[in-house]
Motif scaffolding. Structure first.
Motif, PDB file in Angstrom:
ATOM      1  N   ALA A  77      46.244  37.548  28.873  1.00 36.12           N
ATOM      2  CA  ALA A  77      46.195  37.453  30.333  1.00 36.12           C
ATOM      3  C   ALA A  77      47.488  37.963  30.956  1.00 36.12           C
ATOM      4  O   ALA A  77      47.465  38.632  31.998  1.00 36.12           O
ATOM      5  N   SER A  78      48.608  37.671  30.331  1.00 35.66           N
ATOM      6  CA  SER A  78      49.896  38.150  30.843  1.00 35.66           C
ATOM      7  C   SER A  78      49.978  39.672  30.778  1.00 35.66           C
ATOM      8  O   SER A  78      50.458  40.314  31.719  1.00 35.66           O
ATOM      9  N   TYR A  79      49.519  40.242  29.680  1.00 38.20           N
ATOM     10  CA  TYR A  79      49.499  41.701  29.589  1.00 38.20           C
ATOM     11  C   TYR A  79      48.506  42.304  30.584  1.00 38.20           C
ATOM     12  O   TYR A  79      48.735  43.398  31.105  1.00 38.20           O
ATOM     13  N   GLY A  80      47.414  41.618  30.836  1.00 37.30           N
ATOM     14  CA  GLY A  80      46.469  42.089  31.837  1.00 37.30           C
ATOM     15  C   GLY A  80      47.099  42.163  33.217  1.00 37.30           C
ATOM     16  O   GLY A  80      46.915  43.138  33.950  1.00 37.30           O
ATOM     17  N   VAL A  81      47.863  41.138  33.577  1.00 36.65           N
ATOM     18  CA  VAL A  81      48.562  41.161  34.868  1.00 36.65           C
ATOM     19  C   VAL A  81      49.592  42.287  34.891  1.00 36.65           C
ATOM     20  O   VAL A  81      49.723  43.001  35.892  1.00 36.65           O
ATOM     21  N   ARG A  82      50.285  42.456  33.792  1.00 34.07           N
ATOM     22  CA  ARG A  82      51.315  43.505  33.763  1.00 34.07           C
ATOM     23  C   ARG A  82      50.717  44.895  33.945  1.00 34.07           C
ATOM     24  O   ARG A  82      51.177  45.668  34.780  1.00 34.07           O
TER      25      ARG A  82
END
Length: 118
Positions: free
Chosen positions: A20-25
């Motif tokens: 999810a963090s990489y998706g936001v990034r």
């Protein structure tokens, strides 16, 4: 309830949180479409979120928060310390992904050490 169940749930949760963090990034912070769109329509909620995340990255708020919570969790005994370390880890993972790895790596290591300590 097994004593290993919280640790197993944590090991299932962490890859999802990392994804999810990489998706936001990559979908919000680095995607070029948002630059032009946010110049024209700065009041959109996506642009406001992107701007707020940019300020949090610039001032390293996630990393400092993760470090403070992880150190507090490391120092506190019992269940309260474990929960604070978990919160520090949950703050540290997005901080690692969102460009503040120099501080966040210490928070993640400290929180991880506290989580595996009895």
């Amino acid at each position: 309830m097994s004593s290993r169940l919280p640790l197993m749930l944590l090991l299932l949760f962490l890859p999802l949180w990392l994804a999810a963090s990489y998706g936001v990034r990559f979908a919000l912070m680095e995607d070029g479409q948002w630059v032009g769109l946010c110049v024209e329509q700065a009041q959109r909620w996506e642009c406001q979120l992107r701007s707020g995340l940019g300020l949090m990255i610039h001032f390293r708020l996630l990393a400092w928060g993760a470090l403070a919570v992880a150190v507090a969790g490391f120092l506190l005994p019992g269940r309260a310390g474990w929960r604070l370390a978990l919160a520090g880890l949950c703050l540290g993972v997005p901080a690692l992904v969102l460009y503040t790895a120099s501080l966040a790596v210490f928070a993640v290591v400290i929180a991880g050490l506290r989580l595996v300590r009895r």
